[in-house]
Design a protein around this motif. Structure first.
Motif, mmCIF file in Angstrom:
data_model
loop_
_atom_site.group_PDB
_atom_site.id
_atom_site.type_symbol
_atom_site.label_atom_id
_atom_site.label_comp_id
_atom_site.label_asym_id
_atom_site.label_seq_id
_atom_site.Cartn_x
_atom_site.Cartn_y
_atom_site.Cartn_z
ATOM 1 N N ARG A 1 46.032 45.156 49.808
ATOM 2 C CA ARG A 1 45.804 44.889 48.376
ATOM 3 C C ARG A 1 44.448 44.275 48.121
ATOM 4 O O ARG A 1 44.013 44.157 46.999
ATOM 5 C CB ARG A 1 46.882 43.941 47.846
ATOM 6 N N THR A 2 43.812 43.794 49.186
ATOM 7 C CA THR A 2 42.569 43.052 49.020
ATOM 8 C C THR A 2 41.411 43.784 49.681
ATOM 9 O O THR A 2 41.462 44.087 50.875
ATOM 10 C CB THR A 2 42.714 41.646 49.640
ATOM 11 N N ARG A 3 40.398 44.068 48.871
ATOM 12 C CA ARG A 3 39.163 44.638 49.421
ATOM 13 C C ARG A 3 38.443 43.508 50.143
ATOM 14 O O ARG A 3 38.268 42.423 49.580
ATOM 15 C CB ARG A 3 38.310 45.165 48.268
ATOM 16 N N GLU B 1 42.942 34.023 51.310
ATOM 17 C CA GLU B 1 42.241 35.125 50.650
ATOM 18 C C GLU B 1 42.889 36.478 50.914
ATOM 19 O O GLU B 1 42.678 37.422 50.154
ATOM 20 C CB GLU B 1 40.756 35.155 51.078
ATOM 21 N N THR B 2 43.659 36.587 51.976
ATOM 22 C CA THR B 2 44.305 37.871 52.262
ATOM 23 C C THR B 2 45.831 37.787 52.124
ATOM 24 O O THR B 2 46.558 38.597 52.690
ATOM 25 C CB THR B 2 43.930 38.370 53.681
ATOM 26 N N SER C 1 49.315 36.957 49.352
ATOM 27 C CA SER C 1 49.765 36.935 47.955
ATOM 28 C C SER C 1 50.613 35.696 47.665
ATOM 29 O O SER C 1 51.350 35.669 46.694
ATOM 30 C CB SER C 1 50.551 38.203 47.655
ATOM 31 N N ALA D 1 47.849 38.707 44.772
ATOM 32 C CA ALA D 1 46.852 38.955 45.832
ATOM 33 C C ALA D 1 45.469 39.068 45.198
ATOM 34 O O ALA D 1 45.326 39.537 44.069
ATOM 35 C CB ALA D 1 47.191 40.247 46.570
ATOM 36 N N PHE D 2 44.454 38.622 45.926
ATOM 37 C CA PHE D 2 43.087 38.770 45.433
ATOM 38 C C PHE D 2 42.697 40.250 45.473
ATOM 39 O O PHE D 2 43.029 40.958 46.429
ATOM 40 C CB PHE D 2 42.117 37.952 46.298
ATOM 41 N N ALA D 3 41.973 40.692 44.441
ATOM 42 C CA ALA D 3 41.488 42.076 44.443
ATOM 43 C C ALA D 3 40.351 42.231 45.450
ATOM 44 O O ALA D 3 40.252 43.259 46.122
ATOM 45 C CB ALA D 3 41.010 42.455 43.039
ATOM 46 N N ALA E 1 38.025 39.893 48.449
ATOM 47 C CA ALA E 1 37.663 38.676 49.179
ATOM 48 C C ALA E 1 36.242 38.862 49.696
ATOM 49 O O ALA E 1 35.954 39.851 50.379
ATOM 50 C CB ALA E 1 38.616 38.433 50.343
ATOM 51 N N SER F 1 40.859 35.314 58.259
ATOM 52 C CA SER F 1 41.318 36.317 57.288
ATOM 53 C C SER F 1 42.315 37.287 57.925
ATOM 54 O O SER F 1 43.300 37.674 57.296
ATOM 55 C CB SER F 1 40.129 37.114 56.739
#
Ligand SMILES: [Fe+2]
Length: 381
Positions: free
Chosen positions: A9-11, A145-146, A148, A169-171, A173, A248
């Motif tokens: 979910r996180t770039r 950061e990785t 939810s 979740a962050f879009a 990081a 991460s």
């Protein structure tokens, strides 16, 4: 093999100097107003300002929320919610350690979905969409950061609530290892050991899968050897980069396999005695590894051999790994006994009662209950 359902979910944008790309990356998520969530120490180090500058250059109106405290509480979240209600951001950008990142998630839950933080205790309780968020970690540790999950303490009871939702979740990081160079030595030790504990605990949880173990093991291989290097030479940029990436990866492992008994034991130590999280985990982890050795010696042998130890047999692997974790704890200057941290012996039964109620303990590979947790605390006392 155990089935799994994995959705990234996180770039993740990793690299020295990548903070400069923050504004450009934010433009893919929003266009006008961004609220930066940070704490006074990180602001003093100049990181929040650099983040704000990058956002302003990309055309954002920026509001800085500086009300994050260590182990953020429901009070911090409420102050942040009020700031968000006033500013009406389209995007939240957390700049800091786990506290800033968790607080940003907490603010997002109550700002976007209403109610109070405790309404989101558990998994998937947010019915409405949430604001997009970005994370700029300045420590190498929690891996928030990785993940939810937001860990928010109830301001009255001090109970740590894990509030998780895929929407939290962050879009993106942004991992810029340069930012971790400003960590005070004690923060490097505490957050680094916590990340190591994440790798070691997630590798063996009852929820582990082939995929989660991939994250855990690569996290371990990045973290364990480089922890010693950053403790010895805080300016070692390559080791700092490895620690940040490892933390991460360990966050990805937590997201996909949860944690174990060392974290279940650590949380009551923080709640009752104010022992900081990394120290609390460091007190418990070696004893938990010895305890778990009965059921996951083969996994521990893999971790031991990854750092150059060569277990003569699986039977010896847990002990060898526990000794390595004690060695790293000593190198970092962290305490090894509960009694050194102000915990009286007669508090152990209540700690065991509390630890047995921790959700995270249910994922430990060898079941724990009040008597076994009491025995574990005794071994750490
Ligand atoms: Fe942790």
């Amino acid at each position: 093999m155990k089935p799994f359902d994995f959705q990234p979910r996180t770039r993740i944008v990793f690299g020295s100097g990548s903070l400069a790309r923050l504004g450009e990356l934010a433009r893919s998520l929003a266009t006008t107003r961004a609220m930066v969530v940070s704490d006074p120490g990180v602001i003093r180090a100049g990181h929040a300002e650099r983040a704000a500058e990058s956002l302003k250059e990309a055309g954002f109106e920026v509001r800085l929320f500086d009300g994050v405290h260590e182990n953020p509480t429901t009070d911090d979240v409420e102050v942040g919610r009020a700031a968000a209600a006033d500013f009406r951001p389209e995007l939240l950008v957390a700049v800091g350690g786990g506290s800033s990142m968790d607080c940003a998630k907490g603010i997002n839950f109550v700002f976007s979905n209403g109610g109070q933080m405790k309404d989101y205790w558990g998994v998937g309780k947010a019915a409405n969409p949430m604001l997009p968020m970005m994370a700029v970690p300045t420590t190498a540790g929690t891996g928030s950061e990785t993940q939810s999950f937001a860990l928010i303490s109830d301001a009255e009871t001090h109970v740590k609530m894990a509030c998780g939702d895929p929407k939290a979740a962050f879009a993106v990081a942004v991992l810029d290892p340069q930012l971790t160079l400003t960590q005070p030595a004690q923060v490097t030790a505490l957050t680094g050991y916590d990340a190591i504990a994440h790798a070691a605990e997630t590798f063996v949880t009852a929820r582990r899968t082939t995929l989660s173990q991939m994250w855990s093991r690569d996290a371990w291989r990045l973290l364990a050897p480089n922890f010693e290097r950053v403790i010895g030479d805080p300016e070692d940029a390559e080791a700092r980069a490895a620690m940040q990436l490892g933390a991460s990866f360990a966050g990805m492992a937590i997201e996909n396999s949860m944690l174990g008994a060392a974290h279940a034991m650590a949380n009551p130590l923080t709640a009752r005695f104010g022992i900081v999280h990394g120290q609390a985990v460091a007190l418990a982890l070696p004893a938990v590894v010895r305890y778990n050795g009965q059921v996951c010696a083969r996994e521990y042998a893999v971790l031991a051999s990854d750092v150059g130890l060569s277990p003569h047999s699986d039977d010896f692997a847990a002990e060898q790994l526990a000794q390595e974790l004690i060695r790293l704890r000593e190198i970092a200057g962290l305490a090894g006994r509960l009694r050194e941290c102000g915990v009286p012996e007669d508090a152990l039964p209540e700690l065991a009662e509390d630890a047995a109620t921790q959700w995270t303990g249910t994922f430990n590979p060898r079941p724990v209950d009040v008597p076994s947790l009491l025995e574990l605390y005794r071994r750490c006392w």
